[in-house]
Design an enzyme around this catalytic site. Structure first.
Site, PDB file in Angstrom:
ATOM      1  N   GLY A  88       0.829  -1.109  -0.008  1.00  0.00           N
ATOM      2  CA  GLY A  88      -0.068  -0.007  -0.073  1.00  0.00           C
ATOM      3  C   GLY A  88       0.958   1.230  -0.034  1.00  0.00           C
ATOM      4  N   CYS A 124       5.317  -6.282   1.650  1.00  0.00           N
ATOM      5  CA  CYS A 124       5.687  -4.650   1.669  1.00  0.00           C
ATOM      6  C   CYS A 124       4.952  -3.905   2.881  1.00  0.00           C
ATOM      7  CB  CYS A 124       5.521  -4.037   0.433  1.00  0.00           C
ATOM      8  SG  CYS A 124       6.141  -2.364   0.089  1.00  0.00           S
ATOM      9  N   TYR A 125       4.138  -3.061   2.472  1.00  0.00           N
ATOM     10  CA  TYR A 125       3.321  -2.437   3.792  1.00  0.00           C
ATOM     11  C   TYR A 125       2.867  -3.565   4.650  1.00  0.00           C
ATOM     12  CZ  TYR A 125      -0.228   0.713   6.002  1.00  0.00           C
ATOM     13  OH  TYR A 125      -0.845   1.228   6.880  1.00  0.00           O
ATOM     14  N   HIS A 127       8.180  -7.774  -3.540  1.00  0.00           N
ATOM     15  CA  HIS A 127       6.786  -8.232  -4.214  1.00  0.00           C
ATOM     16  C   HIS A 127       7.038  -9.453  -4.821  1.00  0.00           C
ATOM     17  CE1 HIS A 127       4.687  -4.291  -3.248  1.00  0.00           C
ATOM     18  NE2 HIS A 127       5.812  -3.903  -3.220  1.00  0.00           N
ATOM     19  N   GLU A 161       4.808 -11.078  -6.037  1.00  0.00           N
ATOM     20  CA  GLU A 161       3.564 -11.286  -6.904  1.00  0.00           C
ATOM     21  C   GLU A 161       3.840 -10.649  -8.243  1.00  0.00           C
ATOM     22  OE1 GLU A 161       3.856  -9.225  -4.572  1.00  0.00           O
ATOM     23  OE2 GLU A 161       2.722  -7.276  -4.814  1.00  0.00           O
ATOM     24  N   SER A 205     -21.817  -9.821 -27.173  1.00  0.00           N
ATOM     25  CA  SER A 205     -21.038  -8.752 -27.558  1.00  0.00           C
ATOM     26  C   SER A 205     -20.107  -9.156 -28.990  1.00  0.00           C
ATOM     27  CB  SER A 205     -20.394  -8.020 -26.491  1.00  0.00           C
ATOM     28  OG  SER A 205     -19.249  -8.912 -26.135  1.00  0.00           O
ATOM     29  N   GLY A 206     -19.733 -10.691 -28.782  1.00  0.00           N
ATOM     30  CA  GLY A 206     -18.707 -11.010 -29.722  1.00  0.00           C
ATOM     31  C   GLY A 206     -17.237 -11.072 -29.084  1.00  0.00           C
ATOM     32  N   GLY A 207     -17.269 -10.843 -27.738  1.00  0.00           N
ATOM     33  CA  GLY A 207     -16.181 -10.957 -26.753  1.00  0.00           C
ATOM     34  C   GLY A 207     -16.128 -12.097 -26.134  1.00  0.00           C
ATOM     35  N   VAL A 208     -15.163 -12.528 -25.358  1.00  0.00           N
ATOM     36  CA  VAL A 208     -15.033 -13.706 -24.538  1.00  0.00           C
ATOM     37  C   VAL A 208     -15.864 -13.816 -23.407  1.00  0.00           C
ATOM     38  CG1 VAL A 208     -12.894 -12.885 -23.336  1.00  0.00           C
ATOM     39  CG2 VAL A 208     -13.398 -15.251 -23.540  1.00  0.00           C
ATOM     40  N   ASP A 209     -16.131 -12.640 -22.653  1.00  0.00           N
ATOM     41  CA  ASP A 209     -16.845 -12.635 -21.587  1.00  0.00           C
ATOM     42  C   ASP A 209     -18.347 -13.081 -21.706  1.00  0.00           C
ATOM     43  OD1 ASP A 209     -14.519 -11.928 -20.479  1.00  0.00           O
ATOM     44  OD2 ASP A 209     -15.273  -9.909 -20.393  1.00  0.00           O
ATOM     45  N   SER A 210     -19.048 -12.272 -22.737  1.00  0.00           N
ATOM     46  CA  SER A 210     -20.334 -12.738 -22.713  1.00  0.00           C
ATOM     47  C   SER A 210     -20.711 -13.966 -23.693  1.00  0.00           C
ATOM     48  CB  SER A 210     -21.051 -11.610 -23.829  1.00  0.00           C
ATOM     49  OG  SER A 210     -20.380 -11.617 -25.011  1.00  0.00           O
ATOM     50  N   LYS A 239     -10.071 -12.591 -16.150  1.00  0.00           N
ATOM     51  CA  LYS A 239     -10.100 -12.895 -17.515  1.00  0.00           C
ATOM     52  C   LYS A 239      -9.091 -14.276 -18.012  1.00  0.00           C
ATOM     53  CE  LYS A 239     -11.136 -10.525 -21.111  1.00  0.00           C
ATOM     54  NZ  LYS A 239     -12.147  -9.485 -21.263  1.00  0.00           N
TER      55      LYS A 239
END
Ligand code: XMP
Length: 516
Positions: free
Chosen positions: A58, A85-86, A172, A174, A226-231, A372
Site C-alpha cells: 500500500g 511490503c506495507y 513483491h 507477486e 457482444s462478440g467478446g470472450v466474456d459474454s 479474464k
C-alpha cells in the site's frame, strides 16, 4: 463469497496497485483467493474460514496518523499470515518491530540473499532477484523474529515470527520481476497454509452449472452477446446448465470490426442450439451518431441506443425472467482508492452496455468470481473456438471511439480495412496472444503524400498495441520494425484513402489505451 467449503486465501487490501496480481498468483497456484477491505474484522475472517491471509502492499507509511490498519486480533486467529511490503511492515509493527523511512529507497530489481531456507523460502536459490518498491522498512526486529533474507540496503528483506504464524517479505513476490516469486507464493500456500489446491477450472464449471440450475430452475434467461470472450463464455456456461431455456440477443451496431457480426452469429449457430436474436441496427446507430464528434457523447448515444434495442427485443422473448451478464471479478472488487478521495471520470466506458435495473430482470453472473485468464480457460474447456476465446478486448462503443471525430460509413470502411491488416499481420507474426490489445485508429486529419507522380492529401492511421495484465496501466509493445513496416506498406497500398501510418509509443498512464 464462494462456497463455504472451498479452500481460500483472503487478501486484505491496503490500497496496493498489485492486489489483483496477488489474487491471480494465488489462483494460478490452484487456490481460490478473494480481495477484501483491510477493515474486515477478525470475527468476519474467522467466519470465512480461510486457509491463509495475505496483507497487501500500500502507498501509506505505517507510522503516520490515519494509515490504514487491520484488526490486530487477526494475528491471534492462528491462521497463517503473509505480509507483503506495507503488509509486512504493518504485521511486524503489530508484533513490536520498529519501522522507519530508509536512507536509500529501493525501487526495481534488487539482488537478495536468502540466509534461512525456512518453509517460506524453501527450494529457492541462495541469490535471488526481487522487485522492491519501498521508502520505509523494518529497522529493528524483536527477538521473537528471524531474518530470512537480506539485500544491500535492507537487513530484513524477509522475516518470520518464531511462535506466531506470521511471515513477511519487503519485496513483491507477486510481480514477475521477482524471478522466484511464484515459488514463494506456492510455499506459503502449500508448505505453510497446507492447501490442497482445489481451485480447478473444470470443477468451477460443474459448480457453476449447478448454481445456475438452482437459481434459474425452469425460467428463461436472456443473454446479450457482444462478440467478446466474456459474454460468449457466460452464454456457453448457461447453455450447458439450461440448454434451450437460454435466449441470446446480438445487436449489430455497425461499429464492429470486419466480418465480426457474421463470425459471432456463425460461431454461436455452429456451437449451440440457442434461440439467437441477431438484430441489424447498423443504420439506427449511424443515424444517431450523425454530427457527433465528442467521445463522451458518442459513448452515451451508443449505450442508450443499445439499451433501447435490447429492451425492445427482450420484450419479445416471452417469460424471460433472468438476465445473464459477463461481469468479471475485477468489476466487483471493493476497491480502495489509494489516495483516499473519489476518483474522477476519465472515460465513462464501464457503464456502456451495462443494462439498467429497471428492466426488472434477476441477474445471473456466473463469471463474477473470475479473472479474464480464468474465463479464457473455461472457454477452452467448454470447447469455444480459439479465435473467440483469445480475442482481444473490444470496447462497447466499438470503432466509434477509434474514429477520432465524427463517425460516418466511409470512414468506418477505411478503419475496418486497416484494422484487419493490422490484426492479420500480427497473427501471421505469431504475436497476437502476447499482445493484450492491438488495433488501428483513424485520425481526423489529412497529410500530404506522393503516390506515383501525383500529390495526395489523405488520411492517417495510427497503430496502437499494448502489453498489460489489468488494463489499468499499460506499456506500448515493441513490435519488430519489419512487422510494422509490412503493416504500414500494406495499409498504404491496399486501403484507399490512407497515405500515412504512425505507431503509438505512449504508455498508460499518462495516455489511455483507446485514443478517445
Ligand atoms: P482506456 O482507453 O481507458 O481503456 O485505457 C482500458 C480498456 O477499456 C476498454 N475501453 C472500453 N470498454 N467501453 C468498453 O466496454 C468503453 O467505452 C471503453 N473505452 C475503453 C479499452 O478497449 C481497454 O481494453
Amino acid at each position: 463469497m464462494i462456497e463455504e467449503n472451498k479452500e481460500k486465501v483472503l487478501i486484505l487490501d491496503f490500497g496496493s496497485q498489485y492486489a489483483q496480481l496477488i489474487a491471480r498468483r494465488v489462483r494460478e497456484n490452484n487456490v481460490f483467493s478473494e480481495i477484501v477491505s483491510h477493515k474486515i474484522t477478525a470475527e468476519q475472517i474467522q467466519k470465512a474460514n480461510p486457509k491463509g491471509i495475505i496483507l497487501s502492499g500500500g502507498p501509506a507509511s505505517v507510522y503516520v496518523k490515519n494509515a490504514p490498519r487491520c484488526d490486530e486480533e487477526i494475528i491471534e486467529l492462528g491462521i497463517p499470515i503473509l505480509g507483503i511490503c506495507y503488509g509486512m511492515q504493518l504485521g511486524c509493527q503489530m508484533l513490536q518491530a520498529t519501522i522507519q523511512p530508509t536512507n536509500t529507497r529501493e525501487y526495481g530489481r534488487t539482488a537478495c540473499t536468502v540466509n534461512n531456507t525456512s518453509k517460506l523460502l524453501k527450494s529457492l536459490s541462495k541469490d535471488i532477484t526481487v522487485w522492491m518498491s519501498h521508502g520505509d522498512q523494518v529497522v529493528e526486529l524483536p527477538e521473537e523474529f528471524e531474518s530470512l533474507a537480506i539485500t544491500h540496503n535492507c537487513p530484513f528483506a524477509a522475516v518470520k515470527h518464531k511462535t506466531k504464524s506470521f511471515y513477511g517479505v519487503q519485496f513483491h513476490p507477486e510481480v514477475t520481476h521477482t524471478l522466484q516469486g511464484s515459488q514463494i507464493i506456492r510455499n506459503f500456500l502449500y508448505e505453510i497454509c497446507a492447501c490442497t489446491g482445489d481451485w480447478q477450472m473444470h470443477s468451477y464449471i460443474d459448480t457453476s452449472v449447478a448454481d445456475i440450475r438452482k437459481q434459474v430452475k425452469d425460467g428463461r434467461v436472456v443473454c446479450g452477446l457482444s462478440g467478446g470472450v466474456d459474454s460468449a463464455v457466460t452464454a456457453a456456461l448457461i447453455h450447458k446448465a439450461i440448454g434451450n431455456h437460454l435466449s441470446c440477443i446480438f445487436v449489430d451496431n455497425g461499429l464492429l470490426r470486419n466480418y465480426e457480426a457474421e463470425e459471432v452469429i456463425k460461431s454461436f449457430k455452429d456451437n449451440f442450439t440457442v434461440d439467437l436474436h441477431a438484430i441489424d441496427a447498423r443504420d439506427r446507430f449511424l443515424n444517431k451518431l450523425k454530427g457527433v464528434a465528442d467521445p463522451e457523447k458518442k459513448r452515451k448515444i451508443i449505450g442508450h441506443e443499445f439499451i433501447e434495442i435490447f429492451k425492445e427485443e427482450a420484450k419479445k422473448i416471452s417469460q424471460a425472467k433472468f438476465l445473464a451478464q459477463g461481469t468479471l471479478y475485477p468489476d466487483v472488487i471493493e476497491s480502495i482508492p489509494a489516495h483516499g478521495g473519489p476518483t474522477v471520470t476519465i472515460k465513462s466506458h464501464h457503464n456502456v452496455g451495462g443494462l439498467p435495473a429497471e428492466l426488472g430482470f434477476d441477474l445471473v453472473e456466473p463469471l463474477r468470481f473470475l479473472f479474464k485468464d480464468e474465463v479464457r480457460k473455461i472457454g477452452e474447456e467448454l470447447g469455444l473456438p480459439e479465435e473467440l476465446v483469445w480475442r482481444h478486448p473490444f470496447p462497447g462503443p466499438g470503432l466509434a471511439i477509434r474514429i477520432i471525430g465524427e463517425v460516418a460509413k466511409p470512414r468506418l470502411d477505411i478503419l475496418r480495412n486497416a484494422d484487419k491488416i493490422v490484426i492479420d499481420e500480427i497473427r501471421k507474426a505469431g504475436l497476437y496472444r502476447s499482445i493484450a490489445q492491438c488495433f488501428a485508429v483513424l485520425l481526423p486529419m489529412s497529410t500530404v503524400g506522393v503516390m506515383g507522380d501525383e500529390r495526395s492529401y489523405e488520411n492517417v492511421i495510427a497503430i496502437r498495441a499494448v502489453e498489460t495484465t489489468d488494463f489499468m496501466t499499460a506499456d506500448w509493445c515493441h513490435i519488430p520494425h519489419e512487422i510494422l513496416g509490412i503493416i504500414s506498406s500494406r495499409i498504404i497500398n491496399e486501403v484507399k484513402g490512407i497515405n500515412r501510418v504512425v505507431y503509438d509509443v505512449s504508455t498508460k498512464p499518462p495516455s489511455t489505451i483507446e485514443w478517445e
